[in-house]
Design an enzyme around this catalytic site. Structure first.
Site, PDB file in Angstrom:
ATOM      1  N   CYS A 134     -15.451 -65.326  90.328  1.00  0.00           N
ATOM      2  CA  CYS A 134     -14.313 -66.254  90.384  1.00  0.00           C
ATOM      3  C   CYS A 134     -14.675 -67.435  91.264  1.00  0.00           C
ATOM      4  O   CYS A 134     -14.966 -67.268  92.449  1.00  0.00           O
ATOM      5  CB  CYS A 134     -13.051 -65.584  90.923  1.00  0.00           C
ATOM      6  SG  CYS A 134     -11.665 -66.757  90.927  1.00  0.00           S
ATOM      7  N   GLY A 247     -16.994 -67.743  76.428  1.00  0.00           N
ATOM      8  CA  GLY A 247     -17.126 -69.117  76.897  1.00  0.00           C
ATOM      9  C   GLY A 247     -16.919 -70.062  75.734  1.00  0.00           C
ATOM     10  O   GLY A 247     -17.805 -70.259  74.915  1.00  0.00           O
ATOM     11  N   THR A 270      -9.568 -69.346  76.774  1.00  0.00           N
ATOM     12  CA  THR A 270      -8.715 -70.530  76.716  1.00  0.00           C
ATOM     13  C   THR A 270      -8.104 -70.772  75.332  1.00  0.00           C
ATOM     14  O   THR A 270      -6.971 -71.255  75.237  1.00  0.00           O
ATOM     15  CB  THR A 270      -9.555 -71.753  77.145  1.00  0.00           C
ATOM     16  OG1 THR A 270     -10.072 -71.485  78.458  1.00  0.00           O
ATOM     17  CG2 THR A 270      -8.735 -73.017  77.182  1.00  0.00           C
TER      18      THR A 270
HETATM   19  C1  LIG Z   1      -6.427 -69.844  83.476  1.00  0.00           C
HETATM   20  C2  LIG Z   1      -7.615 -68.932  83.530  1.00  0.00           C
HETATM   21  C3  LIG Z   1      -7.579 -67.796  84.360  1.00  0.00           C
HETATM   22  C4  LIG Z   1      -8.680 -66.955  84.435  1.00  0.00           C
HETATM   23  N1  LIG Z   1      -8.615 -65.829  85.239  1.00  0.00           N
HETATM   24  C5  LIG Z   1      -9.683 -64.987  85.303  1.00  0.00           C
HETATM   25  C6  LIG Z   1      -9.625 -63.804  86.089  1.00  0.00           C
HETATM   26  O1  LIG Z   1      -8.612 -63.484  86.716  1.00  0.00           O
HETATM   27  N2  LIG Z   1     -10.738 -62.999  86.142  1.00  0.00           N
HETATM   28  C7  LIG Z   1     -11.886 -63.309  85.435  1.00  0.00           C
HETATM   29  O2  LIG Z   1     -12.855 -62.571  85.500  1.00  0.00           O
HETATM   30  N3  LIG Z   1     -11.949 -64.412  84.658  1.00  0.00           N
HETATM   31  C8  LIG Z   1     -10.884 -65.259  84.581  1.00  0.00           C
HETATM   32  N4  LIG Z   1     -10.961 -66.380  83.778  1.00  0.00           N
HETATM   33  C9  LIG Z   1     -12.212 -66.672  83.044  1.00  0.00           C
HETATM   34  C10 LIG Z   1     -12.113 -66.244  81.584  1.00  0.00           C
HETATM   35  O3  LIG Z   1     -11.924 -64.841  81.474  1.00  0.00           O
HETATM   36  C11 LIG Z   1     -13.391 -66.652  80.817  1.00  0.00           C
HETATM   37  O4  LIG Z   1     -14.513 -66.015  81.416  1.00  0.00           O
HETATM   38  C12 LIG Z   1     -13.638 -68.150  80.839  1.00  0.00           C
HETATM   39  O5  LIG Z   1     -12.443 -68.858  80.769  1.00  0.00           O
HETATM   40  C13 LIG Z   1     -14.560 -68.618  79.710  1.00  0.00           C
HETATM   41  O6  LIG Z   1     -14.020 -68.341  78.431  1.00  0.00           O
HETATM   42  P1  LIG Z   1     -13.146 -69.402  77.562  1.00  0.00           P
HETATM   43  O7  LIG Z   1     -13.908 -70.691  77.533  1.00  0.00           O
HETATM   44  O8  LIG Z   1     -12.976 -68.757  76.231  1.00  0.00           O
HETATM   45  O9  LIG Z   1     -11.849 -69.554  78.295  1.00  0.00           O
HETATM   46  C14 LIG Z   1      -9.856 -67.239  83.689  1.00  0.00           C
HETATM   47  C15 LIG Z   1      -9.879 -68.372  82.862  1.00  0.00           C
HETATM   48  C16 LIG Z   1      -8.782 -69.215  82.764  1.00  0.00           C
HETATM   49  C17 LIG Z   1      -8.850 -70.411  81.866  1.00  0.00           C
END
Ligand SMILES: Cc1cc2nc3c(=O)[nH]c(=O)nc-3n(C[C@H](O)[C@H](O)[C@H](O)COP(=O)(O)O)c2cc1C
Ligand SMILES: Cc1cc2nc3c(=O)[nH]c(=O)nc-3n(C[C@H](O)[C@H](O)[C@H](O)COP(=O)(O)OP(=O)(O)OC[C@H]3O[C@@H](n4cnc5c(N)ncnc54)[C@H](O)[C@@H]3O)c2cc1C
Ligand code: FES
Lengths: 309, 271
Positions: A134, A247, A270
């Site tokens: 994180c 991602g 997302t």
């Molecule tokens: C608003 C938001 C909150 C997130 N909270 C967490 C979290 O609590 N723990 C975690 O491991 N990843 C968290 N992530 C990361 C996502 O799980 C993911 O790894 C990252 O967004 C990349 O994927 P995406 O481009 O499909 O969103 C969060 C992402 C977003 C956008």
């Protein structure tokens, strides 16, 4: 091949998923929030929002902002804490009928150990995902995930107290993803997931100050897809553990790229915010692709692109 | 909550940078309550990425349509302002808590700033229904007369209506909040406000001093719009886990007494 004849099941170190599509941590709440809009039971599984030992109020706002084909977030792990999670969120999660992966985060090794020990006593958890990545908290989080030794230490310590499957979630904010992944494997991680968000920022030029109150945030969404794919590719070459790739995935084309790069399963983050039904479309379109290509089992495509280079 | 592909049926420019948009969606038109909003996907693709939230300005359940008032401030609102009737948009709604109706007894004062008038038009119309009936006095402020978009719609659903412009080009001259003390002196059961943060902070302060209940409609950048991402929070005076509350789920309507206006004034999000 007739419709529905493609075998979409995948196996993650013994955890069997009906299909390879998961909802990513922090983007699907605790499983019930999207129930009106998404057929949750059709998913391969869901990963819950990061949980910490004590409740956290998170970072001050503004916490998010849009960027080209992406977004920055600095939520700061706002969550009700593990006791409230087990009491208030787990009962509904158990009813979803899909594997539930619980994402945990701590400031110290002892935090991760205590969380894992407590959650091991709780029914209905398919695996723990250690969030060592994180970017939005001052202590812990990504500090673990960008250091090989710390990664191995925290994974090994958690391994000692739980029989649950362990997924280690890796940060992309490192020079060499392979060595961190190996360290997690050496510590006893069963599965690796990546990527968490990329560290970024935006400045409001009228106000002459960073847009996010936290100054920096994590970049997610389509903008990061090629970077994430490259990291999954590199990791797959270096380790034998099953990988959950994520991602910027918004379509079956994206998802299939991750699978062919070596991911056994993928997670959608997302894109859920923009198109809550997107996971269902991805599952359907993966199936259609396999039918058209005469692929009987999606598992046969895992890492397929490596054979060609 | 519904997620529907809707058709833009009508677009009308109602101010220098303001458009009234009407969408066909029987489900939203049949269920939206005053103060709720819709979350609009701007394109079929992912750039611009996030949906944009807009308050419902009125509903026409018989026709199955609802309207929003959109001020052009950036790329997304520009896309909407340039969309031709007949275009399709994927919309999630109605979302958020909405105003609690009929609210505290007594006469109601509405304070609208600019495009913040939209949810208050819907509210005033509801307060003129027999079940919720209240005597409604409205203050509507903007920088210039041209920005008093949809003032006619508001005036038609209020018992008293005062327009205020900073340059005096229409109605009274000054800030809309200059005219609130006189309204509070006349006695008011409740104040409802929507507009820029600085205006809301001043309204909240006057109501606090006058011990008049006050409810505000707040804005914040949104990710999901449905309570999942925790991106849209605003600071409240509560300590601990309740400190940050989600505009999309816990709001957008908040009791002004719970908001941390000091932090809001320092800047927590859009204007
Ligand atoms: C608003 C938001 C909150 C997130 N909270 C967490 C979290 O609590 N723990 C975690 O491991 N990843 C968290 N992530 C990361 C996502 O799980 C993911 O790894 C990252 O967004 C990349 O994927 P995406 O481009 O499909 O969103 C969060 C992402 C977003 C956008
Ligand atoms: C619950 C709710 C209800 C709303 N109702 C209405 C409405 O009825 N009519 C209307 O015109 N607008 C409304 N807004 C604001 C509207 O959502 C934004 O103006 C819009 O999202 C901006 O998108 P953009 O792409 O044009 O601007 P961007 O390019 O994203 O931003 C351009 C500028 O707009 C400002 N901005 C961005 N997001 C917001 C926001 N959420 N609120 C205020 N300013 C913002 C930014 O500060 C920036 O300077 C509402 C917002 C919320 C949260
Ligand atoms: S916009 Fe996601 S929680 Fe409010």
């Amino acid at each position: 091949m007739a419709a529905g004849r493609v075998d979409l099941r995948v196996d993650l170190a013994g955890l069997s998923l009906a299909n390879p599509v998961l909802a990513a941590s922090g983007t699907f709440g605790y499983g019930t929030e999207y129930a009106d809009l998404v057929e949750v039971s059709k998913l391969g599984g869901i990963v819950t929002k990061g949980i910490t030992l004590a409740p956290r109020e998170g970072n001050p706002p503004p916490r998010i902002c849009e960027t080209p084909a992406g977004m920055l977030n600095a939520i700061g792990l706002q969550n009700p804490g593990v006791d409230a999670f087990v009491r208030d969120k787990m009962p509904a999660l158990r009813e979803l009928g899909v594997p539930v992966i619980v994402n945990i985060a701590g400031e110290t090794v002892a935090d991760y150990v205590a969380l894992a020990a407590q959650l091991s006593e709780c029914d209905g958890i398919a695996a723990l995902e250690l969030n060592l990545s994180c970017p939005n908290v001052k202590q812990g989080g990504m500090h673990f995930g960008i250091d090989c030794e710390l990664t191995q230490t925290v994974v090994a310590a958690v391994r000692e107290v739980t029989e649950l499957l362990l997924i280690t979630k890796l940060s992309p904010n490192v020079t060499d993803i392979a060595e961190i992944g190996q360290a997690a494997g050496d510590g006893g991680s069963d599965i690796l997931s990546l990527i968490n968000t990329l560290l970024g920022m935006t400045i409001d030029i009228q106000q002459r100050r960073p847009v996010l109150a936290n100054v920096t945030g994590g970049l997610s969404g389509p903008a990061i897809q090629p970077v994430a794919l490259r990291m999954v590719w590199e990791l797959a070459q270096a380790v034998d553990l099953p990988i959950i790739g994520m991602g910027g995935i918004t379509s079956a084309v994206d998802a299939l790229q991750f699978i062919m790069a070596g991911a056994t399963a993928i997670a959608v983050g997302t894109a859920n915010f923009v198109a809550p039904g997107v996971t269902g479309c991805i599952i359907k379109d993966i199936e259609t692709f396999c039918e058209e290509q005469g692929i009987a089992r999606i598992a046969d495509l895992v890492g397929a692109a490596h054979a060609e280079v | 909550m519904y997620a529907r592909t809707t058709r833009l049926t009508h677009r009308e420019q109602v101010g220098p940078d303001c458009h009234l948009l009407e969408f066909d969606c029987p489900e939203i038109a049949g269920s939206a309550r005053p103060g709720q909003f819709v979350h609009v996907r701007l394109t079929g693709g992912f750039d611009p990425l996030l949906r944009r939230p807009f308050s419902v300005m009125n509903i026409n359940p018989a026709q199955g349509s609802f309207q929003v008032l959109v001020r052009t401030v950036g790329r997304g609102t520009m896309l909407l302002a340039q969309s031709e009737p007949g275009s399709e948009f994927h919309i999630i709604g109605p979302l958020g808590n909405g105003f609690a109706l009929p609210g505290p007894p007594g006469e109601v004062v509405l304070v609208a700033g600019g495009v913040g008038v939209a949810p208050l038009i819907f509210l005033a119309a509801a307060l003129h229904q027999p079940d919720n009936y209240r005597y409604v006095r409205a203050l509507f402020g903007a920088a210039i007369g041209g920005d008093l978009c949809s003032w006619l719609e508001l005036s038609l659903v209020c018992d008293e209506f005062t327009a205020v412009t900073e340059d005096g080009s229409a109605g009274e001259q000054g800030m809309v909040t200059d005219f609130l003390p006189a309204q509070l002196d006349r006695g008011a059961g409740c104040v409802y406000a929507c507009g820029p943060t600085a205006m809301l902070a001043e309204v909240a302060e006057q109501c606090r001093r006058g011990s008049v209940p006050c409810f505000v409609s707040l804005e914040q950048w949104m990710g999901c719009g449905v309570g999942v991402c925790l991106g849209c929070v605003i600071p409240t005076r509560a300590a601990g886990a309740e400190h940050y509350q989600r505009v999309c789920k816990d709001g957008p309507i908040f009791d002004a007494a719970v908001i941390d206006w000091e932090a809001m004034r320092r800047g927590c999000g859009p204007g």
